[in-house]
Design an enzyme around this catalytic site. Structure first.
Site, PDB file in Angstrom:
ATOM      1  N   ASP A   1       1.249 -61.357  21.872  1.00 31.76           N
ATOM      2  CA  ASP A   1       1.135 -61.383  23.330  1.00 31.76           C
ATOM      3  C   ASP A   1       0.112 -60.385  23.858  1.00 31.76           C
ATOM      4  OD1 ASP A   1       2.969 -63.456  23.894  1.00 31.76           O
ATOM      5  OD2 ASP A   1       4.610 -62.097  23.451  1.00 31.76           O
TER       6      ASP A   1
ATOM      7  N   GLY B   1      -2.683 -58.927  21.851  1.00 31.67           N
ATOM      8  CA  GLY B   1      -4.013 -59.167  21.304  1.00 31.67           C
ATOM      9  C   GLY B   1      -4.549 -60.572  21.520  1.00 31.67           C
TER      10      GLY B   1
ATOM     11  N   TYR C   1       8.068 -66.750  28.573  1.00 29.69           N
ATOM     12  CA  TYR C   1       8.880 -65.535  28.502  1.00 29.69           C
ATOM     13  C   TYR C   1       8.449 -64.492  29.522  1.00 29.69           C
ATOM     14  CZ  TYR C   1      12.333 -65.018  24.777  1.00 29.69           C
ATOM     15  OH  TYR C   1      13.478 -65.052  24.036  1.00 29.69           O
TER      16      TYR C   1
ATOM     17  N   HIS D   1      16.100 -62.887  17.702  1.00 27.39           N
ATOM     18  CA  HIS D   1      16.788 -63.662  18.733  1.00 27.39           C
ATOM     19  C   HIS D   1      17.373 -64.941  18.142  1.00 27.39           C
ATOM     20  CE1 HIS D   1      16.554 -65.374  23.104  1.00 27.39           C
ATOM     21  NE2 HIS D   1      17.754 -65.460  22.588  1.00 27.39           N
TER      22      HIS D   1
HETATM   23 NI    NI Z   1      13.729 -64.421  22.472  1.00 24.90          NI
END
Ligand code: NI
Length: 636
Positions: free
Chosen positions: A290, A292, A374, A586
């Site tokens: 996210d 680079g 996200y 996650h």
């Molecule tokens: Ni997640």
């Protein structure tokens, strides 16, 4: 070290830097600035009394041919210091590329045919999410700027497309020409048709029993903000946003009596990688760097009072270069406020029944970035007792996969009739350039152990701490070990407290420490080697700022930390950098859908013998205002 040259470019400096760049390139009209930011001076030069010129660094994309350029320009002499074609990777994906490529993919007959096979003929509301290309095994990423993509259906404009993933279709496009290079069709899977939406109109009736909660500070907040500098209680620091790394704290110092004592020269995110663990051919390459590949700071939200932050808020704007090299202000990019933090300390004298209690509070410095599906919140907390805490807040929408209704052995988590959310990880690499009481520091890896029963421990009750000094980059293990209560201390090589103990801060890992599960031959295992270990120590090197190197986009080589430490450089009693990989794994829950309640993960930097005693003995007892039971006016 506190010096204005560590601060970000001003709006005027962005304009000057962009002009120098454009004057130096053959095709100024087609040059885009993937990132333009201050090129920080070498601390060692400043310590030697050398005053370096102000410099800016530009990560460039030539839109006419897709080449990437890395340029450093001198703002004082208005000249180019260095200009190199990037060979080992590419500049980050441009927002301009990201926002326009979907329309080109929709025009491709092969893409249209693949969607028609799935009964989708109206492409108006089809949502195409471009992804960085590097992990797609079928594609050669060594030439040109490419992207991969996955598609979703929205049944109406505000529909949540992630509820309706189109399985099996992957379009690969050339970001420079807009040409669709390839459309992979891995077979039709029925799409989940049922909607799942987070907007209030789809979630009626809303609760009516949430009592008002108002935070008031009648005298205003207890901190001051002057430019980038925040001063609160015994703390002062600079805060700013950089296009790639996002929120950075610089020159963090604690005032002890009349003396400002240094704690951290610079701290912030250096890279992020989010690899997915699903093996279907249209999923297995999903992985985002996210920072680079896209730029956490470029994608920072403009925050609004009463929603993102509560109380007496002061905001700091961020000035980020736009992709055409103009200063762009993200209003309210950094939120600064104070929070009550419960009890700081308390004791009841059981003999006299006298009670002393003090309340803790913390300064919060935060920013939030939206990266595709996200959201990431970056929250730094500063406490009265010298503790620093970082907390990531993960929210937003999960990646999804439509499944056949009979596919009950799917490894993801069922969240809908024909829908799973896929297992993934979020690795945050923090670069913590510590300067605990000066720049000469050492790091210990501390393990608690029980010495063997025998001489010196006849009764078997002994508890001891084994301190392993990081002599070189590869001396310590660098992996969390809760059974040994393992932590890492950064201590001053020169200063001790009143009791003769070196002054220090300890890195206390939080619960989220998993390392990267991806293994060879996955491309991500090579590219994100930094995430294979929790803690790294390197000597300060201003060219080593990002854990996966400066150009992870379109790069399949191992770069960054695992490569640097092969030199096994000395790190004891020197200017060192501590790196912490915060690894959140996650395993989706049904409760994370259709939007995820914030998941928190972080770490702490806690003073250890930095002070001679509890540094909050001078915190006065609180006025019993605002703490009362219903119907009472005070707690007494
Ligand atoms: Ni997640």
């Amino acid at each position: 070290m506190r010096d204005a040259r560590f601060l970000p470019l001003t709006a005027d400096e962005i304009t000057v830097a962009a002009n120098i760049v454009r004057a130096a390139v053959p095709r100024p009209d087609s040059i885009r600035f993937a990132a333009l930011y201050s090129h920080e001076p070498d601390k060692r030069a400043l310590r030697d009394g050398i005053a370096p010129n102000r410099e800016a660094r530009a990560l460039l994309v030539d839109r006419s041919d897709g080449t990437s350029w890395d340029m450093v320009v001198d703002l004082d002499t208005k000249s180019v210091v260095r200009s190199e074609k990037v060979l080992e990777g590419a500049s980050p994906v441009l927002t301009e590329e990201f926002m326009t490529i979907g329309a080109r993919i929709k025009e491709d007959p092969r893409y249209q045919a693949a969607l028609a096979k799935r009964g989708i003929t109206d492409l108006t509301l089809v949502q195409i999410d471009p992804w960085a290309i590097s992990n797609v095994p079928e594609v050669d990423t060594s030439d040109g700027r490419l992207c991969s993509s996955v598609s979703y259906v929205r049944h109406f404009e505000d529909d949540n497309g992630y509820a309706h993933p189109i399985e099996g279709v992957v379009a690969i496009a050339d970001l420079t020409t807009g040409e669709v290079v390839e459309v992979f069709d891995y077979g039709v899977t029925p799409m989940n048709e049922s909607c799942a939406n987070y907007l209030p109109e789809f979630n009626q009736p809303l609760r009516t029993d949430i009592a008002p909660l108002t935070i008031t500070q009648p005298d205003g907040p207890g901190f001051t903000v002057n430019g980038h500098e925040i001063t609160w209680q015994r703390w002062r620091m600079n805060a700013f946003l950089l296009p790639i790394e996002g929120l950075i704290l610089q020159g963090v110092e604690f005032r002890d009596g009349e003396e400002w004592r240094s704690v951290m020269h610079r701290g912030g995110l250096s890279e992020m990688v989010v690899p997915y663990g699903e093996v279907a051919p249209n999923h297995l390459w999903r992985c985002a760097f996210d920072a680079g590949e896209f730029g956490v700071g470029k994608l920072a939200n403009s925050l609004t009072l009463g929603c993102d932050c509560l109380g007496e808020i002061v905001y700091m704007d961020a000035v980020i270069a736009s992709e055409i090299g103009e200063p762009h202000v993200i209003h309210n990019a950094i939120c600064i406020h104070e929070e009550d933090d419960g009890i700081l300390w308390k004791h009841t004298d059981w003999v006299t029944d006298k009670v002393e209690v003090r309340r803790s509070r913390r300064l919060v410095v935060s920013s939030i970035s939206t990266i595709g599906n996200y959201e990431y919140g970056f929250f730094w907390y500063f406490y009265l007792d010298g503790t620093i805490q970082f907390e990531a807040k993960l929210t937003g929408i999960m990646q999804t996969k439509s499944i056949g209704a009979d596919a009950l052995d799917e490894p993801g988590t069922r969240i809908g009739p024909n829908l799973v959310a896929t297992i993934h990880q979020h690795h945050f690499s923090f670069r913590l350039d510590m300067e605990v009481d000066g720049w000469r520091n050492r790091v210990y890896e501390n393990d608690v152990y029980a010495p063997p029963v025998g001489p010196g421990n006849e009764h078997g009750n002994a508890i001891r701490v084994r301190k392993t000094l990081a002599e070189t980059e590869n001396t310590i293990d660098g992996m969390v070990n809760p059974q040994a209560a393992r932590n890492w201390t950064v201590v001053s090589s020169e200063r001790t407290n009143e009791w003769g103990t070196p002054t220090g801060y300890k890195l206390l890992p939080g619960w989220a420490n998993s390392v990267l599960f991806a293994q060879s031959p996955s491309h991500v295992a090579a590219r994100a080697g930094f995430a294979k270990q929790n803690v790294w120590v390197t000597p300060y090197d201003p060219s080593q700022m990002r854990a996966a190197g400066d150009f992870p986009n379109q790069n399949r080589n191992q770069l960054g930390l695992p490569v640097w430490v092969r030199e096994d450089r000395a790190v004891a009693d020197t200017d060192l950098v501590l790196w912490y990989n915060l690894g959140v794994t996650h395993i989706p829950r049904a409760e994370d859908w259709p939007v995820m309640p914030v998941e928190r993960a972080g770490f702490m930097l806690v003073p250890v013998n930095f002070f001679d005693r509890n540094p909050t003995m001078d915190v006065p007892p609180s006025e019993p205002v605002g703490c009362h039971a219903p119907g009472e006016t005070s707690c007494h």
